[in-house]
Motif scaffolding. Sequence first.
Motif, PDB file in Angstrom:
ATOM      1  N   MET A 161     -65.495  16.034  26.727  1.00  0.00           N
ATOM      2  CA  MET A 161     -65.004  14.410  27.902  1.00  0.00           C
ATOM      3  C   MET A 161     -65.484  13.595  27.092  1.00  0.00           C
ATOM      4  SD  MET A 161     -63.532  13.591  30.325  1.00  0.00           S
ATOM      5  CE  MET A 161     -64.359  14.699  31.620  1.00  0.00           C
ATOM      6  N   SER A 162     -66.235  13.580  25.710  1.00  0.00           N
ATOM      7  CA  SER A 162     -66.244  12.223  24.855  1.00  0.00           C
ATOM      8  C   SER A 162     -64.985  12.491  23.957  1.00  0.00           C
ATOM      9  CB  SER A 162     -67.626  12.679  24.219  1.00  0.00           C
ATOM     10  OG  SER A 162     -67.777  13.541  23.617  1.00  0.00           O
ATOM     11  N   SER A 163     -64.518  13.375  23.875  1.00  0.00           N
ATOM     12  CA  SER A 163     -63.360  13.546  22.904  1.00  0.00           C
ATOM     13  C   SER A 163     -62.072  13.276  23.776  1.00  0.00           C
ATOM     14  CB  SER A 163     -62.781  15.110  22.149  1.00  0.00           C
ATOM     15  OG  SER A 163     -64.491  14.978  21.438  1.00  0.00           O
ATOM     16  N   VAL A 164     -61.919  13.555  24.732  1.00  0.00           N
ATOM     17  CA  VAL A 164     -60.769  13.299  25.278  1.00  0.00           C
ATOM     18  C   VAL A 164     -60.954  11.729  25.886  1.00  0.00           C
ATOM     19  CG1 VAL A 164     -59.837  13.606  27.436  1.00  0.00           C
ATOM     20  CG2 VAL A 164     -60.769  14.884  27.006  1.00  0.00           C
ATOM     21  N   SER A 214     -62.439   9.614  23.704  1.00  0.00           N
ATOM     22  CA  SER A 214     -61.620   8.878  22.722  1.00  0.00           C
ATOM     23  C   SER A 214     -60.953   8.786  22.103  1.00  0.00           C
ATOM     24  CB  SER A 214     -63.024   9.240  21.843  1.00  0.00           C
ATOM     25  OG  SER A 214     -62.761  10.847  21.548  1.00  0.00           O
ATOM     26  N   GLY A 215     -59.458   9.888  22.622  1.00  0.00           N
ATOM     27  CA  GLY A 215     -58.326  10.111  22.352  1.00  0.00           C
ATOM     28  C   GLY A 215     -57.967  10.969  21.275  1.00  0.00           C
ATOM     29  N   ASN A 216     -59.550  11.773  21.113  1.00  0.00           N
ATOM     30  CA  ASN A 216     -58.954  13.264  20.377  1.00  0.00           C
ATOM     31  C   ASN A 216     -59.646  13.879  20.679  1.00  0.00           C
ATOM     32  OD1 ASN A 216     -61.377  13.800  19.288  1.00  0.00           O
ATOM     33  ND2 ASN A 216     -61.480  11.790  18.915  1.00  0.00           N
ATOM     34  N   LEU A 217     -59.105  15.465  20.095  1.00  0.00           N
ATOM     35  CA  LEU A 217     -59.628  16.656  20.776  1.00  0.00           C
ATOM     36  C   LEU A 217     -60.402  16.848  19.834  1.00  0.00           C
ATOM     37  CD1 LEU A 217     -55.216  18.055  19.840  1.00  0.00           C
ATOM     38  CD2 LEU A 217     -56.616  17.925  22.180  1.00  0.00           C
ATOM     39  N   GLY A 218     -61.218  16.530  19.180  1.00  0.00           N
ATOM     40  CA  GLY A 218     -62.559  16.914  18.222  1.00  0.00           C
ATOM     41  C   GLY A 218     -62.203  17.118  17.107  1.00  0.00           C
ATOM     42  N   THR A 238     -43.069  19.883  14.909  1.00  0.00           N
ATOM     43  CA  THR A 238     -43.562  18.646  14.759  1.00  0.00           C
ATOM     44  C   THR A 238     -44.693  18.560  15.648  1.00  0.00           C
ATOM     45  OG1 THR A 238     -41.430  18.239  15.248  1.00  0.00           O
ATOM     46  CG2 THR A 238     -42.577  17.195  16.864  1.00  0.00           C
ATOM     47  N   VAL A 239     -45.731  19.618  15.972  1.00  0.00           N
ATOM     48  CA  VAL A 239     -46.667  19.596  16.735  1.00  0.00           C
ATOM     49  C   VAL A 239     -47.477  19.481  15.747  1.00  0.00           C
ATOM     50  CG1 VAL A 239     -48.769  21.267  17.275  1.00  0.00           C
ATOM     51  CG2 VAL A 239     -45.963  21.237  18.934  1.00  0.00           C
ATOM     52  N   ALA A 240     -47.467  20.236  14.521  1.00  0.00           N
ATOM     53  CA  ALA A 240     -48.495  19.989  12.807  1.00  0.00           C
ATOM     54  C   ALA A 240     -48.454  18.596  12.921  1.00  0.00           C
ATOM     55  CB  ALA A 240     -48.337  20.855  12.127  1.00  0.00           C
ATOM     56  N   ARG A 241     -47.775  18.075  12.516  1.00  0.00           N
ATOM     57  CA  ARG A 241     -47.458  16.840  12.776  1.00  0.00           C
ATOM     58  C   ARG A 241     -48.315  15.875  13.187  1.00  0.00           C
ATOM     59  NH1 ARG A 241     -41.598  16.518  10.630  1.00  0.00           N
ATOM     60  NH2 ARG A 241     -41.686  16.214   8.274  1.00  0.00           N
ATOM     61  N   GLU A 242     -47.748  15.739  15.201  1.00  0.00           N
ATOM     62  CA  GLU A 242     -48.734  15.418  16.079  1.00  0.00           C
ATOM     63  C   GLU A 242     -50.568  15.434  15.815  1.00  0.00           C
ATOM     64  OE1 GLU A 242     -47.325  12.284  17.579  1.00  0.00           O
ATOM     65  OE2 GLU A 242     -45.723  12.750  16.153  1.00  0.00           O
ATOM     66  N   MET A 243     -50.518  16.675  15.821  1.00  0.00           N
ATOM     67  CA  MET A 243     -52.061  17.236  16.104  1.00  0.00           C
ATOM     68  C   MET A 243     -53.028  16.831  15.333  1.00  0.00           C
ATOM     69  SD  MET A 243     -53.789  19.471  18.035  1.00  0.00           S
ATOM     70  CE  MET A 243     -52.397  20.695  18.111  1.00  0.00           C
ATOM     71  N   SER A 244     -52.493  15.817  13.872  1.00  0.00           N
ATOM     72  CA  SER A 244     -52.544  15.994  12.481  1.00  0.00           C
ATOM     73  C   SER A 244     -53.749  15.039  12.447  1.00  0.00           C
ATOM     74  CB  SER A 244     -52.275  15.657  11.290  1.00  0.00           C
ATOM     75  OG  SER A 244     -51.520  15.001  11.192  1.00  0.00           O
ATOM     76  N   VAL A 245     -53.035  13.736  13.803  1.00  0.00           N
ATOM     77  CA  VAL A 245     -53.290  11.948  13.890  1.00  0.00           C
ATOM     78  C   VAL A 245     -54.594  12.054  15.487  1.00  0.00           C
ATOM     79  CG1 VAL A 245     -51.664  11.154  13.036  1.00  0.00           C
ATOM     80  CG2 VAL A 245     -51.885  11.926  15.633  1.00  0.00           C
ATOM     81  N   LEU A 246     -54.655  13.446  16.038  1.00  0.00           N
ATOM     82  CA  LEU A 246     -56.107  13.832  17.439  1.00  0.00           C
ATOM     83  C   LEU A 246     -56.530  14.056  16.898  1.00  0.00           C
ATOM     84  CD1 LEU A 246     -52.914  14.074  20.435  1.00  0.00           C
ATOM     85  CD2 LEU A 246     -53.727  11.888  19.193  1.00  0.00           C
ATOM     86  N   VAL A 247     -56.766  14.212  16.090  1.00  0.00           N
ATOM     87  CA  VAL A 247     -58.250  15.447  14.951  1.00  0.00           C
ATOM     88  C   VAL A 247     -59.009  14.692  14.550  1.00  0.00           C
ATOM     89  CG1 VAL A 247     -56.743  18.083  15.343  1.00  0.00           C
ATOM     90  CG2 VAL A 247     -57.171  17.473  12.782  1.00  0.00           C
ATOM     91  N   LYS A 248     -60.277  14.495  14.901  1.00  0.00           N
ATOM     92  CA  LYS A 248     -61.341  14.207  14.171  1.00  0.00           C
ATOM     93  C   LYS A 248     -61.484  14.735  12.340  1.00  0.00           C
ATOM     94  CE  LYS A 248     -64.699  13.096  17.503  1.00  0.00           C
ATOM     95  NZ  LYS A 248     -65.986  13.299  18.370  1.00  0.00           N
ATOM     96  N   PRO A 249     -62.045  13.882  11.355  1.00  0.00           N
ATOM     97  CA  PRO A 249     -62.141  14.526   9.960  1.00  0.00           C
ATOM     98  C   PRO A 249     -62.435  15.176   9.884  1.00  0.00           C
ATOM     99  CG  PRO A 249     -62.737  11.554  10.207  1.00  0.00           C
ATOM    100  CD  PRO A 249     -62.250  12.124  11.843  1.00  0.00           C
TER     101      PRO A 249
END
Length: 267
Positions: free
Chosen positions: A1-4, A6-10, A26-37
């Motif tokens: 829930m904390s990842s959600v 904070s606006g990222n997928l973990g 496009t999914v790859a591009r969008e996913m890249s900005v929604l995941v943690k380092p």
Amino acid sequence: MSSVLSGNLGRVLCIITGASRGFGRTVAREMSVLVKPGSVLVLTARSGNELRTLQTELTESEAGMAGLRVETVVADMAQMEGLQNVVRTSEEAFGEGIDHLMLINNAASLGDVSRCVTSFTNMAEVDSYLSLNVSSSLCLTARVLQAFPQRPGLRRTVVNVTSLCALQPFRSWVLYCTGKAAREMMFKVLAEEEPDIRVLNYSPGPLDTAMQVEARTNTADPSIRKSFVDMFDQGQLLTCEASCAKLMKLLLEDNYTSGAHIDVYDV
């Protein structure tokens, strides 16, 4: 829930099939900005040049500079060797701190839409289509879930890119409709069998892609073909970016019923 919240997928290991072009890219591009380092994208497709171009783009992006790792696997998903290479690369890339496994089953082909049901007498032709569009998704999903079994601290999400054609028959689209329907039921069964896995059948809508060009050009049934031509002429096709944004919203909010068919227009 904390990842959600904070606006990222973990910190994600995300496998995306058919990632070289269209919706998968496009999914790859969008996913890249929604995941943690520290996250990893494993991108697979048959087109090596386009995959490598995307890999360079993402590696040199802000996410890449922050620690996103991007692996590519040039593979024919209809071949066992291709599936094995994707799983092997994913296992090697799975590092400490990964808390979310994602598999995006996007790879698919339209099939021959220039013919109707009674022309498909060659079993090898039909088997070849189903191998790429149905069997490979089942076998890849099974192999990935075996390689990364349920354990404390690891979320697992499987997305099937589906279609209205999984629910409704389109004349002269027998291969595509059959493949999409079979694939969707496969993931509905997975959701029933594995309640700890989040399973989503996402229908991205009529996208402005090469597949739509093929549909407008080659569809045998005149009324079906005209409907696609009219959508294009009237500007009703969706961009991959607009549809992908809806998918990311669903994944971030994570409140869909597992196994459900969710259409882009319902989000």
